[in-house]
Design an enzyme around this catalytic site. Structure first.
Site, PDB file in Angstrom:
ATOM      1  N   THR A   1     -23.461  -3.528 -92.436  1.00  9.81           N
ATOM      2  CA  THR A   1     -24.452  -4.643 -92.741  1.00  9.81           C
ATOM      3  C   THR A   1     -24.525  -5.026 -94.192  1.00  9.81           C
ATOM      4  O   THR A   1     -24.354  -4.268 -94.807  1.00  9.81           O
ATOM      5  CB  THR A   1     -25.776  -3.770 -92.293  1.00  9.81           C
ATOM      6  OG1 THR A   1     -26.956  -4.583 -92.946  1.00  9.81           O
ATOM      7  CG2 THR A   1     -25.946  -2.208 -92.703  1.00  9.81           C
TER       8      THR A   1
ATOM      9  N   LYS B   1     -25.692   3.489 -92.639  1.00  8.06           N
ATOM     10  CA  LYS B   1     -24.805   2.590 -92.285  1.00  8.06           C
ATOM     11  C   LYS B   1     -23.605   2.805 -93.216  1.00  8.06           C
ATOM     12  O   LYS B   1     -22.441   2.656 -92.721  1.00  8.06           O
ATOM     13  CB  LYS B   1     -25.204   0.892 -92.186  1.00  8.06           C
ATOM     14  CG  LYS B   1     -26.162   0.810 -91.081  1.00  8.06           C
ATOM     15  CD  LYS B   1     -25.368   1.066 -89.787  1.00  8.06           C
ATOM     16  CE  LYS B   1     -24.451  -0.128 -89.218  1.00  8.06           C
ATOM     17  NZ  LYS B   1     -23.866  -0.079 -88.076  1.00  8.06           N
TER      18      LYS B   1
ATOM     19  N   TYR C   1     -31.901   3.026 -93.448  1.00  6.66           N
ATOM     20  CA  TYR C   1     -31.133   2.567 -92.448  1.00  6.66           C
ATOM     21  C   TYR C   1     -29.592   1.970 -93.378  1.00  6.66           C
ATOM     22  O   TYR C   1     -28.725   2.329 -92.849  1.00  6.66           O
ATOM     23  CB  TYR C   1     -31.833   1.203 -91.707  1.00  6.66           C
ATOM     24  CG  TYR C   1     -30.915   0.274 -91.393  1.00  6.66           C
ATOM     25  CD1 TYR C   1     -30.362   0.698 -89.928  1.00  6.66           C
ATOM     26  CD2 TYR C   1     -30.445  -0.921 -91.983  1.00  6.66           C
ATOM     27  CE1 TYR C   1     -29.246  -0.429 -89.420  1.00  6.66           C
ATOM     28  CE2 TYR C   1     -29.388  -1.768 -91.332  1.00  6.66           C
ATOM     29  CZ  TYR C   1     -28.846  -1.616 -90.061  1.00  6.66           C
ATOM     30  OH  TYR C   1     -28.003  -2.650 -89.335  1.00  6.66           O
TER      31      TYR C   1
ATOM     32  N   GLY D   1     -26.806  -4.548 -76.705  1.00  6.89           N
ATOM     33  CA  GLY D   1     -27.186  -5.137 -77.918  1.00  6.89           C
ATOM     34  C   GLY D   1     -26.821  -6.567 -78.065  1.00  6.89           C
ATOM     35  O   GLY D   1     -26.022  -6.890 -77.409  1.00  6.89           O
ATOM     36  N   GLN D   2     -27.335  -7.176 -79.352  1.00  4.96           N
ATOM     37  CA  GLN D   2     -27.188  -8.491 -79.573  1.00  4.96           C
ATOM     38  C   GLN D   2     -25.644  -8.728 -79.555  1.00  4.96           C
ATOM     39  O   GLN D   2     -25.219  -9.690 -78.677  1.00  4.96           O
ATOM     40  CB  GLN D   2     -27.738  -9.086 -80.764  1.00  4.96           C
ATOM     41  CG  GLN D   2     -29.179  -9.035 -80.643  1.00  4.96           C
ATOM     42  CD  GLN D   2     -29.765  -9.561 -81.921  1.00  4.96           C
ATOM     43  OE1 GLN D   2     -30.186 -10.737 -82.060  1.00  4.96           O
ATOM     44  NE2 GLN D   2     -29.961  -8.699 -83.078  1.00  4.96           N
TER      45      GLN D   2
ATOM     46  N   THR E   1     -30.979   0.234 -85.270  1.00 12.25           N
ATOM     47  CA  THR E   1     -31.124  -0.806 -86.025  1.00 12.25           C
ATOM     48  C   THR E   1     -32.627  -0.983 -86.230  1.00 12.25           C
ATOM     49  O   THR E   1     -32.987  -2.145 -86.832  1.00 12.25           O
ATOM     50  CB  THR E   1     -30.435  -2.014 -85.217  1.00 12.25           C
ATOM     51  OG1 THR E   1     -31.278  -2.084 -84.038  1.00 12.25           O
ATOM     52  CG2 THR E   1     -29.082  -1.991 -85.280  1.00 12.25           C
TER      53      THR E   1
ATOM     54  N   ASP F   1     -23.635   8.330 -75.299  1.00 15.20           N
ATOM     55  CA  ASP F   1     -24.829   8.410 -76.380  1.00 15.20           C
ATOM     56  C   ASP F   1     -24.304   8.659 -77.733  1.00 15.20           C
ATOM     57  O   ASP F   1     -24.007   9.856 -78.172  1.00 15.20           O
ATOM     58  CB  ASP F   1     -26.053   9.446 -75.968  1.00 15.20           C
ATOM     59  CG  ASP F   1     -27.270   9.529 -76.595  1.00 15.20           C
ATOM     60  OD1 ASP F   1     -27.445   8.639 -77.480  1.00 15.20           O
ATOM     61  OD2 ASP F   1     -28.276   9.968 -76.063  1.00 15.20           O
ATOM     62  N   LEU F   2     -24.624   7.665 -78.619  1.00 13.09           N
ATOM     63  CA  LEU F   2     -24.210   8.104 -80.088  1.00 13.09           C
ATOM     64  C   LEU F   2     -25.378   9.135 -80.811  1.00 13.09           C
ATOM     65  O   LEU F   2     -24.849   9.604 -81.982  1.00 13.09           O
ATOM     66  CB  LEU F   2     -24.252   6.926 -81.048  1.00 13.09           C
ATOM     67  CG  LEU F   2     -22.880   5.973 -80.730  1.00 13.09           C
ATOM     68  CD1 LEU F   2     -22.531   5.612 -79.243  1.00 13.09           C
ATOM     69  CD2 LEU F   2     -22.690   5.101 -82.022  1.00 13.09           C
TER      70      LEU F   2
HETATM   71  N1  LIG Z   1     -29.662  -7.139 -86.207  1.00  9.63           N
HETATM   72  C1  LIG Z   1     -29.115  -7.352 -87.257  1.00  9.63           C
HETATM   73  O1  LIG Z   1     -29.831  -8.401 -88.176  1.00  9.63           O
HETATM   74  C2  LIG Z   1     -27.947  -6.920 -88.260  1.00  9.63           C
HETATM   75  C3  LIG Z   1     -27.474  -7.140 -89.561  1.00  9.63           C
HETATM   76  C4  LIG Z   1     -26.387  -6.702 -89.996  1.00  9.63           C
HETATM   77  C5  LIG Z   1     -25.413  -5.820 -89.371  1.00  9.63           C
HETATM   78  N2  LIG Z   1     -25.953  -5.319 -88.209  1.00  9.63           N
HETATM   79  C6  LIG Z   1     -25.332  -4.350 -87.606  1.00  9.63           C
HETATM   80  O2  LIG Z   1     -24.512  -5.141 -86.282  1.00  9.63           O
HETATM   81  C7  LIG Z   1     -24.195  -4.283 -85.175  1.00  9.63           C
HETATM   82  C8  LIG Z   1     -24.877  -4.683 -83.979  1.00  9.63           C
HETATM   83  O3  LIG Z   1     -26.151  -5.084 -84.204  1.00  9.63           O
HETATM   84  P1  LIG Z   1     -27.175  -5.607 -83.000  1.00  9.63           P
HETATM   85  O4  LIG Z   1     -27.971  -6.547 -83.919  1.00  9.63           O
HETATM   86  O5  LIG Z   1     -26.288  -6.026 -82.056  1.00  9.63           O
HETATM   87  O6  LIG Z   1     -28.067  -4.453 -82.769  1.00  9.63           O
HETATM   88  P2  LIG Z   1     -29.133  -4.256 -81.512  1.00  9.63           P
HETATM   89  O7  LIG Z   1     -29.245  -5.499 -80.987  1.00  9.63           O
HETATM   90  O8  LIG Z   1     -30.444  -3.507 -82.063  1.00  9.63           O
HETATM   91  O9  LIG Z   1     -28.222  -3.273 -80.333  1.00  9.63           O
HETATM   92  C9  LIG Z   1     -28.155  -1.883 -80.818  1.00  9.63           C
HETATM   93  C10 LIG Z   1     -27.211  -1.476 -79.714  1.00  9.63           C
HETATM   94  O10 LIG Z   1     -27.108   0.053 -80.072  1.00  9.63           O
HETATM   95  C11 LIG Z   1     -27.300   0.613 -78.964  1.00  9.63           C
HETATM   96  N3  LIG Z   1     -27.547   2.215 -79.146  1.00  9.63           N
HETATM   97  C12 LIG Z   1     -28.748   2.469 -80.031  1.00  9.63           C
HETATM   98  N4  LIG Z   1     -28.884   3.848 -80.231  1.00  9.63           N
HETATM   99  C13 LIG Z   1     -27.776   4.245 -79.384  1.00  9.63           C
HETATM  100  C14 LIG Z   1     -27.305   5.546 -79.176  1.00  9.63           C
HETATM  101  N5  LIG Z   1     -28.042   6.516 -79.437  1.00  9.63           N
HETATM  102  N6  LIG Z   1     -26.249   5.734 -78.230  1.00  9.63           N
HETATM  103  C15 LIG Z   1     -25.744   4.647 -77.738  1.00  9.63           C
HETATM  104  N7  LIG Z   1     -25.929   3.229 -78.057  1.00  9.63           N
HETATM  105  C16 LIG Z   1     -27.008   3.137 -78.687  1.00  9.63           C
HETATM  106  C17 LIG Z   1     -28.440  -0.214 -78.444  1.00  9.63           C
HETATM  107  O11 LIG Z   1     -28.726   0.301 -76.997  1.00  9.63           O
HETATM  108  P3  LIG Z   1     -30.241   0.335 -76.291  1.00  9.63           P
HETATM  109  O12 LIG Z   1     -30.179  -0.917 -75.664  1.00  9.63           O
HETATM  110  O13 LIG Z   1     -29.927   1.379 -75.169  1.00  9.63           O
HETATM  111  O14 LIG Z   1     -31.205   0.388 -77.236  1.00  9.63           O
HETATM  112  C18 LIG Z   1     -28.142  -1.547 -78.284  1.00  9.63           C
HETATM  113  O15 LIG Z   1     -26.815  -1.726 -77.444  1.00  9.63           O
HETATM  114  C19 LIG Z   1     -24.829  -2.911 -85.689  1.00  9.63           C
HETATM  115  O16 LIG Z   1     -23.985  -2.145 -86.321  1.00  9.63           O
HETATM  116  C20 LIG Z   1     -25.949  -3.362 -86.980  1.00  9.63           C
HETATM  117  O17 LIG Z   1     -26.205  -2.274 -87.908  1.00  9.63           O
HETATM  118  C21 LIG Z   1     -27.147  -5.872 -87.433  1.00  9.63           C
END
Ligand SMILES: NC(=O)c1ccc[n+]([C@@H]2O[C@H](COP(=O)([O-])OP(=O)(O)OC[C@H]3O[C@@H](n4cnc5c(N)ncnc54)[C@H](OP(=O)(O)O)[C@@H]3O)[C@@H](O)[C@H]2O)c1
Length: 302
Positions: free
Chosen positions: A100, A128, A124, A10-11, A61, A35-36
């Protein structure tokens, strides 16, 4: 340290795994290996991986989809962190849980402080928040790090969507009544790495000084419309050919989405500065570096 970075595709996970090396060993299992959605198997996985620390960047997400997949969102975002936190507590391993701005309802007219009352508007956000509560209840050395509006030059995010749509359409209609701080994943990773390093070796003491929750995002604020306008201007300035002629500001109510989102997503950074000595740059100071990468990635010669 041997640091388990979940969600390493992920990002934030990509940026963090890269940032932690070479000072630390980042363990970055794939979803198949960790796997979560199967929280009951995580203790066994953790026994095999034996991390010295866990940073849980993995999450469900898909904000709108979570309205229809509540059980899966809660398994990944709440039950899995609960299982990890119980294991971490039993092993004396510190855990950082990403969370978040969507735990808040957006009703305050000032940046949200860490101890403000969460009241999520979406499934969502609720999942969280349940993850935060579960990590807190396990009562090990833990820190909840809330961020907002994360984007990167790659991955699924608002920047990539605007870059794509502005190449295809003459008009973009973008919400102008939600305010927040667009935050590069690289900034979150940099902040997390600094928190790890300044908190070692007494993680529970350092995390307790932050009352176990801290906000980490860019400084400054804008709306999605303001962010989209800056993206389009910045891409044009870098010679990217775009079809878009107009960006029209609209209200959230004119952009029906399954999940409701907070109008005010601004997060107070006072605790981040005071406890960890981190002063994040403004969102618009960091955007150019990401736009350079987008312009380069999308250029025909790259
Ligand atoms: N994106 C935002 O704008 C944002 C804003 C506020 C907070 N956050 C928080 O910041 C954190 C990181 O977010 P991000 O933007 O990096 O998210 P992201 O780019 O959507 O990446 C999510 C990651 O979680 C993995 N994932 C999803 N389901 C899974 C499962 N069942 N088992 C194992 N891995 C799984 C995904 O794997 P795959 O590649 O296999 O799908 C990916 O590596 C998260 O806690 C999110 O809630 C994000």
């Amino acid at each position: 340290m041997r640091i388990l970075v979940t969600g390493a595709s992920g990002q934030v996970g990509v940026a963090l795994a890269a940032r932690l090396a070479p000072a630390h060993e980042a363990i970055a299992p794939t979803r198949a290996g960790f796997d979560l959605a199967e929280p009951e198997r995580l203790a066994e996985r953790l026994d095999a991986l034996r991390p010295d620390m866990i940073v849980n960047c993995a999450a469900y997400t898909a904000v709108d989809r979570a309205e229809n997949e509540r059980d899966l969102a809660f398994a990944v975002n709440a039950e899995a962190p609960a299982a990890m936190a119980r294991w971490a507590r039993a092993q004396g391993v510190p855990l950082i849980q990403l969370s978040t701005d969507y735990v808040f309802d957006g009703s305050e007219d000032r940046p949200w402080r860490e101890d403000d009352r969460p009241a999520p508007l979406s499934g969502y956000g609720a999942s969280k928040l349940a993850g935060e509560d579960a990590v807190r209840a396990a009562a090990g050395a833990h820190l909840i790090v809330r961020t907002s509006w994360v984007y990167a030059a790659e991955g699924r995010n608002f920047l990539r969507t605007v870059a794509r749509l502005s190449g295809e359409r003459e008009e973009l209609r973008i919400v102008d009544d939600q305010t927040g701080a667009p935050t590069p994943a690289a900034l979150v990773a940099q902040g997390l790495a600094a928190i790890v390093d300044t908190s070692a070796p007494d993680f529970s003491g350092a995390f307790a000084r932050a009352e176990n929750v801290v906000h980490l995002c860019a400084s400054g604020e804008t709306t999605w419309f303001g962010f989209a306008s800056a993206i389009v201007d910045g891409l044009r300035a870098r010679g990217v050919a775009l079809a878009v002629k107009r960006i029209v500001p609209i209200a959230s109510d004119d952009h029906p989405a399954k999940a409701r989102r907070p109008k005010n997503s601004r997060l107070s950074l006072e605790r981040l500065r005071r406890v960890f000595g981190i002063e994040p740059p403004r969102w618009d100071e960091m955007l150019p570096a990401e736009l350079e990468r987008v312009a380069h990635l999308d250029s025909p010669s790259s």
